[in-house]
Design a protein around this motif. Sequence first.
Motif, PDB file in Angstrom:
ATOM      1  N   VAL A  20       1.051  -1.226   0.138  1.00  0.00           N
ATOM      2  CA  VAL A  20      -0.396  -0.202   0.091  1.00  0.00           C
ATOM      3  C   VAL A  20       0.479   0.781   0.273  1.00  0.00           C
ATOM      4  CG1 VAL A  20      -2.373   1.343   1.722  1.00  0.00           C
ATOM      5  CG2 VAL A  20      -1.754  -1.224   0.629  1.00  0.00           C
ATOM      6  N   HIS A  21       0.757   2.450  -0.320  1.00  0.00           N
ATOM      7  CA  HIS A  21       1.760   3.232  -0.996  1.00  0.00           C
ATOM      8  C   HIS A  21       0.325   4.272  -0.634  1.00  0.00           C
ATOM      9  CE1 HIS A  21       4.598   1.429  -3.295  1.00  0.00           C
ATOM     10  NE2 HIS A  21       3.766   0.900  -4.130  1.00  0.00           N
ATOM     11  N   ALA A  22       0.986   5.413   0.862  1.00  0.00           N
ATOM     12  CA  ALA A  22       0.009   6.000   1.547  1.00  0.00           C
ATOM     13  C   ALA A  22       0.792   7.177   1.515  1.00  0.00           C
ATOM     14  CB  ALA A  22      -0.568   4.955   2.515  1.00  0.00           C
ATOM     15  N   GLU A 162       4.978   3.189   2.184  1.00  0.00           N
ATOM     16  CA  GLU A 162       5.362   2.230   1.399  1.00  0.00           C
ATOM     17  C   GLU A 162       4.531   1.116   2.416  1.00  0.00           C
ATOM     18  OE1 GLU A 162       6.433  -1.562  -1.984  1.00  0.00           O
ATOM     19  OE2 GLU A 162       7.012   0.977  -1.720  1.00  0.00           O
ATOM     20  N   ILE A 163       3.858   0.164   2.751  1.00  0.00           N
ATOM     21  CA  ILE A 163       3.541  -0.343   4.320  1.00  0.00           C
ATOM     22  C   ILE A 163       3.253  -1.853   2.892  1.00  0.00           C
ATOM     23  CG2 ILE A 163       1.817  -1.150   5.757  1.00  0.00           C
ATOM     24  CD1 ILE A 163       0.539   1.837   6.009  1.00  0.00           C
ATOM     25  N   VAL A 164       4.031  -2.604   3.675  1.00  0.00           N
ATOM     26  CA  VAL A 164       4.265  -3.762   2.418  1.00  0.00           C
ATOM     27  C   VAL A 164       3.515  -5.370   3.976  1.00  0.00           C
ATOM     28  CG1 VAL A 164       5.831  -5.740   1.579  1.00  0.00           C
ATOM     29  CG2 VAL A 164       6.127  -3.499   1.699  1.00  0.00           C
ATOM     30  N   SER A 165       2.344  -5.753   3.230  1.00  0.00           N
ATOM     31  CA  SER A 165       2.105  -7.081   3.989  1.00  0.00           C
ATOM     32  C   SER A 165       3.134  -8.395   3.829  1.00  0.00           C
ATOM     33  CB  SER A 165       0.940  -7.279   3.447  1.00  0.00           C
ATOM     34  OG  SER A 165       0.478  -7.641   2.532  1.00  0.00           O
ATOM     35  N   GLU A 166       2.773  -9.629   4.706  1.00  0.00           N
ATOM     36  CA  GLU A 166       3.164 -10.649   4.429  1.00  0.00           C
ATOM     37  C   GLU A 166       2.075 -11.143   3.477  1.00  0.00           C
ATOM     38  OE1 GLU A 166       5.964 -12.709   5.722  1.00  0.00           O
ATOM     39  OE2 GLU A 166       6.066 -10.123   6.733  1.00  0.00           O
ATOM     40  N   PRO A 167       2.409 -12.113   2.723  1.00  0.00           N
ATOM     41  CA  PRO A 167       1.990 -13.099   1.883  1.00  0.00           C
ATOM     42  C   PRO A 167       0.456 -14.188   2.911  1.00  0.00           C
ATOM     43  CG  PRO A 167       3.249 -14.302   1.860  1.00  0.00           C
ATOM     44  CD  PRO A 167       3.788 -12.697   2.798  1.00  0.00           C
ATOM     45  N   ASP A 168      -0.278 -13.200   3.872  1.00  0.00           N
ATOM     46  CA  ASP A 168      -1.018 -13.958   4.472  1.00  0.00           C
ATOM     47  C   ASP A 168      -2.625 -13.847   4.378  1.00  0.00           C
ATOM     48  OD1 ASP A 168       1.367 -14.857   6.417  1.00  0.00           O
ATOM     49  OD2 ASP A 168       0.703 -12.665   7.785  1.00  0.00           O
ATOM     50  N   MET A 169      -3.122 -13.026   3.368  1.00  0.00           N
ATOM     51  CA  MET A 169      -4.447 -13.105   2.646  1.00  0.00           C
ATOM     52  C   MET A 169      -4.702 -14.210   1.657  1.00  0.00           C
ATOM     53  SD  MET A 169      -4.289  -9.383   2.578  1.00  0.00           S
ATOM     54  CE  MET A 169      -2.605  -8.728   2.876  1.00  0.00           C
ATOM     55  N   LYS A 181      -8.913  -1.635   6.167  1.00  0.00           N
ATOM     56  CA  LYS A 181      -8.444  -1.503   8.356  1.00  0.00           C
ATOM     57  C   LYS A 181      -7.273  -0.341   7.777  1.00  0.00           C
ATOM     58  CE  LYS A 181      -8.590  -2.682  12.151  1.00  0.00           C
ATOM     59  NZ  LYS A 181      -8.743  -4.294  12.613  1.00  0.00           N
ATOM     60  N   ILE A 182      -5.960  -0.126   6.892  1.00  0.00           N
ATOM     61  CA  ILE A 182      -5.098   0.159   6.608  1.00  0.00           C
ATOM     62  C   ILE A 182      -5.620   1.640   6.380  1.00  0.00           C
ATOM     63  CG2 ILE A 182      -3.092   1.024   5.165  1.00  0.00           C
ATOM     64  CD1 ILE A 182      -2.649  -1.395   6.789  1.00  0.00           C
ATOM     65  N   ARG A 183      -6.518   2.407   5.869  1.00  0.00           N
ATOM     66  CA  ARG A 183      -7.416   3.013   5.537  1.00  0.00           C
ATOM     67  C   ARG A 183      -7.719   4.238   6.616  1.00  0.00           C
ATOM     68  NH1 ARG A 183     -11.693   4.238   0.771  1.00  0.00           N
ATOM     69  NH2 ARG A 183     -12.806   2.907   2.151  1.00  0.00           N
ATOM     70  N   ALA A 184      -8.593   2.653   6.952  1.00  0.00           N
ATOM     71  CA  ALA A 184      -8.658   3.621   9.260  1.00  0.00           C
ATOM     72  C   ALA A 184      -8.000   3.836   9.755  1.00  0.00           C
ATOM     73  CB  ALA A 184      -9.398   2.198   9.582  1.00  0.00           C
ATOM     74  N   ILE A 185      -7.198   3.428  10.333  1.00  0.00           N
ATOM     75  CA  ILE A 185      -5.584   2.987  11.061  1.00  0.00           C
ATOM     76  C   ILE A 185      -5.117   4.590  10.434  1.00  0.00           C
ATOM     77  CG2 ILE A 185      -3.374   2.589  11.136  1.00  0.00           C
ATOM     78  CD1 ILE A 185      -4.656  -0.224  10.935  1.00  0.00           C
ATOM     79  N   VAL A 186      -4.191   5.023   8.780  1.00  0.00           N
ATOM     80  CA  VAL A 186      -4.239   5.885   8.258  1.00  0.00           C
ATOM     81  C   VAL A 186      -5.218   7.590   8.987  1.00  0.00           C
ATOM     82  CG1 VAL A 186      -2.029   4.909   6.696  1.00  0.00           C
ATOM     83  CG2 VAL A 186      -4.704   5.977   6.048  1.00  0.00           C
ATOM     84  N   ARG A 187      -6.095   6.637   8.303  1.00  0.00           N
ATOM     85  CA  ARG A 187      -6.966   8.154   8.691  1.00  0.00           C
ATOM     86  C   ARG A 187      -7.693   8.811  10.200  1.00  0.00           C
ATOM     87  NH1 ARG A 187     -11.806   7.489   5.073  1.00  0.00           N
ATOM     88  NH2 ARG A 187     -11.203   7.824   3.321  1.00  0.00           N
ATOM     89  N   TYR A 188      -6.900   7.734  11.202  1.00  0.00           N
ATOM     90  CA  TYR A 188      -7.377   7.859  12.380  1.00  0.00           C
ATOM     91  C   TYR A 188      -6.533   8.745  12.690  1.00  0.00           C
ATOM     92  CZ  TYR A 188     -11.650   5.430  13.669  1.00  0.00           C
ATOM     93  OH  TYR A 188     -13.313   4.838  14.751  1.00  0.00           O
ATOM     94  N   LEU A 189      -4.927   8.434  12.911  1.00  0.00           N
ATOM     95  CA  LEU A 189      -3.440   8.999  12.571  1.00  0.00           C
ATOM     96  C   LEU A 189      -3.699  10.307  12.142  1.00  0.00           C
ATOM     97  CD1 LEU A 189      -1.528   5.615  12.711  1.00  0.00           C
ATOM     98  CD2 LEU A 189      -2.053   6.851  14.803  1.00  0.00           C
ATOM     99  N   GLY A 190      -4.228  10.963  11.183  1.00  0.00           N
ATOM    100  CA  GLY A 190      -4.016  11.804   9.968  1.00  0.00           C
ATOM    101  C   GLY A 190      -3.057  11.855   9.575  1.00  0.00           C
ATOM    102  N   THR A 191      -2.319  10.620   9.343  1.00  0.00           N
ATOM    103  CA  THR A 191      -0.994  10.765   8.205  1.00  0.00           C
ATOM    104  C   THR A 191      -1.288  10.487   7.025  1.00  0.00           C
ATOM    105  OG1 THR A 191      -1.123   8.283   8.572  1.00  0.00           O
ATOM    106  CG2 THR A 191       0.311   9.297  10.735  1.00  0.00           C
ATOM    107  N   ALA A 203      -1.716   1.070  -4.588  1.00  0.00           N
ATOM    108  CA  ALA A 203      -2.401  -0.281  -3.968  1.00  0.00           C
ATOM    109  C   ALA A 203      -1.634  -1.627  -5.204  1.00  0.00           C
ATOM    110  CB  ALA A 203      -3.141  -1.375  -3.283  1.00  0.00           C
ATOM    111  N   ASP A 204       0.479  -1.885  -4.713  1.00  0.00           N
ATOM    112  CA  ASP A 204       0.340  -3.668  -5.384  1.00  0.00           C
ATOM    113  C   ASP A 204       0.134  -3.766  -4.941  1.00  0.00           C
ATOM    114  OD1 ASP A 204       1.580  -1.014  -6.895  1.00  0.00           O
ATOM    115  OD2 ASP A 204       3.630  -1.389  -6.731  1.00  0.00           O
ATOM    116  N   VAL A 205      -1.400  -5.437  -5.615  1.00  0.00           N
ATOM    117  CA  VAL A 205      -0.820  -6.556  -5.689  1.00  0.00           C
ATOM    118  C   VAL A 205      -0.146  -7.506  -6.238  1.00  0.00           C
ATOM    119  CG1 VAL A 205      -3.179  -7.998  -4.745  1.00  0.00           C
ATOM    120  CG2 VAL A 205      -3.352  -5.457  -5.258  1.00  0.00           C
TER     121      VAL A 205
END
Length: 483
Positions: A20-22, A162-169, A181-191, A203-205
């Motif tokens: 995820v590129h935020a 760039e937030i890189v996940s493990e291949p867990d999905m 969830k990522i979007r909610a977290i960064v919005r809450y934090l204001g980042t 996102a790159d998938v």
Amino acid sequence: MSYVIEGSTGSWEVVIGLEVHAQVISKAKLFSGASTHFGGEPNTQVSLVDAAFPGMLPVINRECVDQAIRTGFGLNAQINLVSRFDRKNYFYADLPQGYQISQFTHPIVGKGEIEIELDDGTVKKIGITRLHLEQDAGKSIHDLAPKETCIDLNRSGVALMEIVSEPDMRSPEEAGAYLRKIRAIVRYLGTCDGNMEEGSMRADVNVSVRKPGEEYRTRCELKNINSIRYVMQAIETEAKRHVEIYENGGEVDQETRLFDVARGETRTMRSKEDAHDYRYFPDPDLLPLVVEQSHVDHLKATLTELPDAKRDRFQNEYGLPRYDANVLVAEKDIADFFEIVAKGRDGRLAANWVTGELFAVLNKKGLSIQESPVKAEAIGVLLDLIADKTINGKIAKEVFEDMVETGDMPADIVERKGLRQVTDTTAIDKVIADILSANADKVEQYKSGKDKLFGFFVGQVMKEMKGKANPAIVNELLKKHLY
């Protein structure tokens, strides 16, 4: 239920990882003082550093570093006190330097973990590999001139996390829940504002398939998808392509692909590069980034309450079911709105009005919670009128409709329309007596065992009193008359 693709040779499991590129919320770019304001005229927000003029040196923006650290805490991740910027070398028209300043082997945020919750209530942990800071590239525009590509460098040098996940999905649904969830977290934090339509989050998938229990097979990367719905569609499309190749005796080539939304298919963009293709090396113009532990502790102490913690508090403090709490904390503005409505009141009733009546109006009018035609304080006053029996629930809905249209306060509408609830037992008693007298046959049927007729009598009384009778008193007095 697990997500599998059924092929002619049996079941296939999908393996998904997301990058995820935020875009960092900051007034200035990562290494220059140029503005990051969205929507400026092309090439008006470009410093000499962004345009890679000779002799221009990058100077790191401390706020971007702080934003990355805050996000790291939101990901329950390790904060690295020492990190390093590298040069990632590649050539493209919208990359003036001929390299991108990025973090590779030594990121500012290390391993972490977040929880996602699926529609069936299943909770799953998704690992975070790392979060690193890097510059964004400029933008190539191909449709302004028939034989030319135009370059806008306004975005060049903007800070990205760039937030890189493990291949867990293992399903499109899980990938969608992770992105939300990522979007909610960064919005809450204001980042990061999480606005995928404007490209400030994309996102790159990485997708591959395998037989259950097998080692990972070859993955393909789908680049720059700017919609959660499209991410989910792209995963399903690409996974089916892999299955078809394998079942026809072929091998999947590791490559970068694009998702064509209009055609619902993926197509080759370029052969997949490995890290050595980019010739990473430490940026000689930037010293290693060293952050003091005391500063990290200060940032942690000033963090806002995050979605999971707020959900748990809503359940405990307001007695909300987990599903309702999740709906309310999905967006910080909605959670804040709800808390104003619920303060000192029945939490479940407040939640029902926000997620029911209010959401229905917002959806119908295409409005966000910030644009609500009814303020949270006004809905709170409406609930107070229900609680003190000035009006009943049915009349409250009529009052709410008026509030939406006029913006008037609920008490003023009640007085203007004469909607105050009738609690005078004498007046209600008289109406009940008249109703029962006019329906003597139904009274006999009720007394002989047709209990469902009780609802008929309640309806007749409420109709006669234009919905203004207190329902509890009506029920109580009817029982006295009928027994």
